[in-house]
Design a protein around this motif. Structure first.
Motif, short mmCIF file in Angstrom:
data_model
loop_
_atom_site.label_atom_id
_atom_site.label_comp_id
_atom_site.label_asym_id
_atom_site.label_seq_id
_atom_site.Cartn_x
_atom_site.Cartn_y
_atom_site.Cartn_z
N GLN A 88 40.08 30.82 -63.87
CA GLN A 88 40.23 29.93 -65.02
C GLN A 88 41.08 28.72 -64.62
O GLN A 88 42.00 28.85 -63.82
CB GLN A 88 40.89 30.67 -66.18
CG GLN A 88 40.11 31.88 -66.65
CD GLN A 88 38.74 31.50 -67.19
OE1 GLN A 88 38.59 30.58 -67.99
NE2 GLN A 88 37.72 32.22 -66.74
N LEU A 89 40.77 27.55 -65.21
CA LEU A 89 41.56 26.35 -64.92
C LEU A 89 43.04 26.57 -65.22
O LEU A 89 43.89 26.09 -64.48
CB LEU A 89 41.04 25.16 -65.72
CG LEU A 89 39.83 24.44 -65.15
CD1 LEU A 89 39.35 23.37 -66.12
CD2 LEU A 89 40.14 23.83 -63.81
N THR A 142 33.10 23.84 -60.42
CA THR A 142 31.85 24.01 -61.16
C THR A 142 32.17 24.16 -62.64
O THR A 142 32.75 25.17 -63.04
CB THR A 142 31.09 25.25 -60.66
OG1 THR A 142 30.84 25.10 -59.27
CG2 THR A 142 29.77 25.42 -61.40
N PRO A 143 31.81 23.17 -63.45
CA PRO A 143 32.10 23.28 -64.89
C PRO A 143 31.13 24.24 -65.57
O PRO A 143 30.00 24.43 -65.12
CB PRO A 143 31.92 21.86 -65.40
CG PRO A 143 31.10 21.15 -64.40
CD PRO A 143 31.24 21.87 -63.10
N HIS A 144 31.60 24.83 -66.66
CA HIS A 144 30.77 25.73 -67.47
C HIS A 144 30.67 25.17 -68.87
O HIS A 144 31.59 24.56 -69.37
CB HIS A 144 31.38 27.13 -67.48
CG HIS A 144 31.29 27.79 -66.14
ND1 HIS A 144 30.19 28.53 -65.76
CD2 HIS A 144 32.12 27.79 -65.08
CE1 HIS A 144 30.37 28.96 -64.52
NE2 HIS A 144 31.55 28.52 -64.09
N GLY A 145 29.53 25.37 -69.48
CA GLY A 145 29.28 24.85 -70.83
C GLY A 145 28.10 23.90 -70.80
O GLY A 145 27.64 23.48 -69.74
N THR A 146 27.62 23.55 -71.99
CA THR A 146 26.44 22.69 -72.11
C THR A 146 26.74 21.32 -72.70
O THR A 146 25.84 20.54 -72.94
CB THR A 146 25.37 23.39 -72.97
OG1 THR A 146 25.93 23.65 -74.27
CG2 THR A 146 24.89 24.68 -72.34
N SER A 147 28.01 21.02 -72.94
CA SER A 147 28.34 19.77 -73.64
C SER A 147 28.01 18.52 -72.82
O SER A 147 27.82 17.46 -73.38
CB SER A 147 29.81 19.74 -74.04
OG SER A 147 30.64 19.69 -72.90
N MET A 148 27.93 18.63 -71.50
CA MET A 148 27.62 17.46 -70.67
C MET A 148 26.18 17.49 -70.13
O MET A 148 25.83 16.73 -69.24
CB MET A 148 28.61 17.32 -69.52
CG MET A 148 29.96 16.81 -69.96
SD MET A 148 29.90 15.19 -70.78
CE MET A 148 29.39 14.13 -69.42
N TYR A 149 25.35 18.37 -70.67
CA TYR A 149 23.94 18.41 -70.28
C TYR A 149 23.26 17.15 -70.82
O TYR A 149 23.60 16.71 -71.91
CB TYR A 149 23.29 19.66 -70.87
CG TYR A 149 21.86 19.83 -70.48
CD1 TYR A 149 21.52 20.41 -69.27
CD2 TYR A 149 20.84 19.38 -71.30
CE1 TYR A 149 20.19 20.55 -68.89
CE2 TYR A 149 19.51 19.53 -70.93
CZ TYR A 149 19.20 20.10 -69.74
OH TYR A 149 17.89 20.22 -69.35
N PRO A 150 22.38 16.50 -70.13
CA PRO A 150 21.71 16.88 -68.89
C PRO A 150 22.42 16.42 -67.61
O PRO A 150 21.98 16.77 -66.52
CB PRO A 150 20.36 16.21 -69.00
CG PRO A 150 20.62 14.95 -69.75
CD PRO A 150 21.74 15.31 -70.73
N MET A 151 23.51 15.68 -67.73
CA MET A 151 24.18 15.24 -66.50
C MET A 151 24.67 16.44 -65.69
O MET A 151 24.47 16.49 -64.48
CB MET A 151 25.37 14.33 -66.82
CG MET A 151 26.11 13.88 -65.58
SD MET A 151 27.59 12.93 -66.01
CE MET A 151 28.60 13.29 -64.58
N LEU A 152 25.33 17.38 -66.36
CA LEU A 152 25.87 18.55 -65.67
C LEU A 152 25.24 19.81 -66.26
O LEU A 152 25.20 19.97 -67.47
CB LEU A 152 27.38 18.61 -65.82
CG LEU A 152 28.15 17.42 -65.24
CD1 LEU A 152 29.61 17.50 -65.61
CD2 LEU A 152 27.96 17.35 -63.74
N ARG A 153 24.77 20.66 -65.38
CA ARG A 153 24.13 21.90 -65.79
C ARG A 153 25.11 23.06 -65.69
O ARG A 153 25.79 23.20 -64.68
CB ARG A 153 22.89 22.14 -64.95
CG ARG A 153 21.88 21.03 -65.19
CD ARG A 153 20.79 20.99 -64.17
NE ARG A 153 20.12 19.71 -64.19
CZ ARG A 153 19.05 19.45 -64.93
NH1 ARG A 153 18.54 20.35 -65.72
NH2 ARG A 153 18.51 18.25 -64.87
#
Length: 156
Positions: free
Chosen positions: A7-8, A28-39
């Motif tokens: 964990q951070l 490696t970030p987790h979550g979908t808030s920056m999709y589609p830039m980050l998966r």
């Protein structure tokens, strides 16, 4: 080497020290808030300490007052100079973020081994397109929510 997920919160002091000494940090970030830039759980971001104030459309890691870590994009500035952030896959704008909340700014990311910098042509194109696509997406989303919330009774 064993890849153990941490964990951070457990390593934030090390991250801050590394960034403050002029280094970079990748994770490696987790979550979908920056999709589609980050998966979610697939892409890797590179952070550095901002040299100055963040700019419009920069992506930064910051810490909320409740202790949560967030990786979102600068979408504006309040009159008092505080940042307004929003995820690429979100519509709620978060206000009141200060320079003290900022941990690092994204300078690059990796997707499937391919390196994209914040100055690469494809990433600059994505940021430009994102600005134009965000408003119509918000309208479609709002219309979809409105249609789901309106229930019409049929006469029998």
């Amino acid at each position: 080497m064993n890849n153990k997920e941490i964990q951070l919160e457990d390593v934030i002091q090390i991250i801050k020290e590394k960034l403050n000494s002029g280094g970079t940090v990748t994770f490696t970030p987790h979550g979908t808030s920056m999709y589609p830039m980050l998966r979610n759980g697939e892409d890797v971001v590179v952070l550095k300490k901002p040299e100055d104030r963040l700019k419009y459309l920069d992506v930064a890691l910051y810490r909320r007052s409740n202790g949560d870590f967030v990786l979102h994009r600068v979408v504006g500035f309040d009159k008092d100079g505080k940042y307004i952030f929003c995820g690429d896959n979100q519509f709620h704008k978060e206000r009141g973020i200060t320079d003290e909340n900022i941990i690092g700014v994204v300078t690059a990311f990796y997707r499937k081994g391919k390196h994209y910098t914040d100055n690469s042509l494809s990433y600059r194109f994505y940021k430009s397109a994102w600005e134009y696509i965000k408003a119509p997406m918000r309208m479609l989303y709002s219309a979809h929510i409105m249609n789901k919330s309106i229930k019409i009774k049929k006469k029998r």
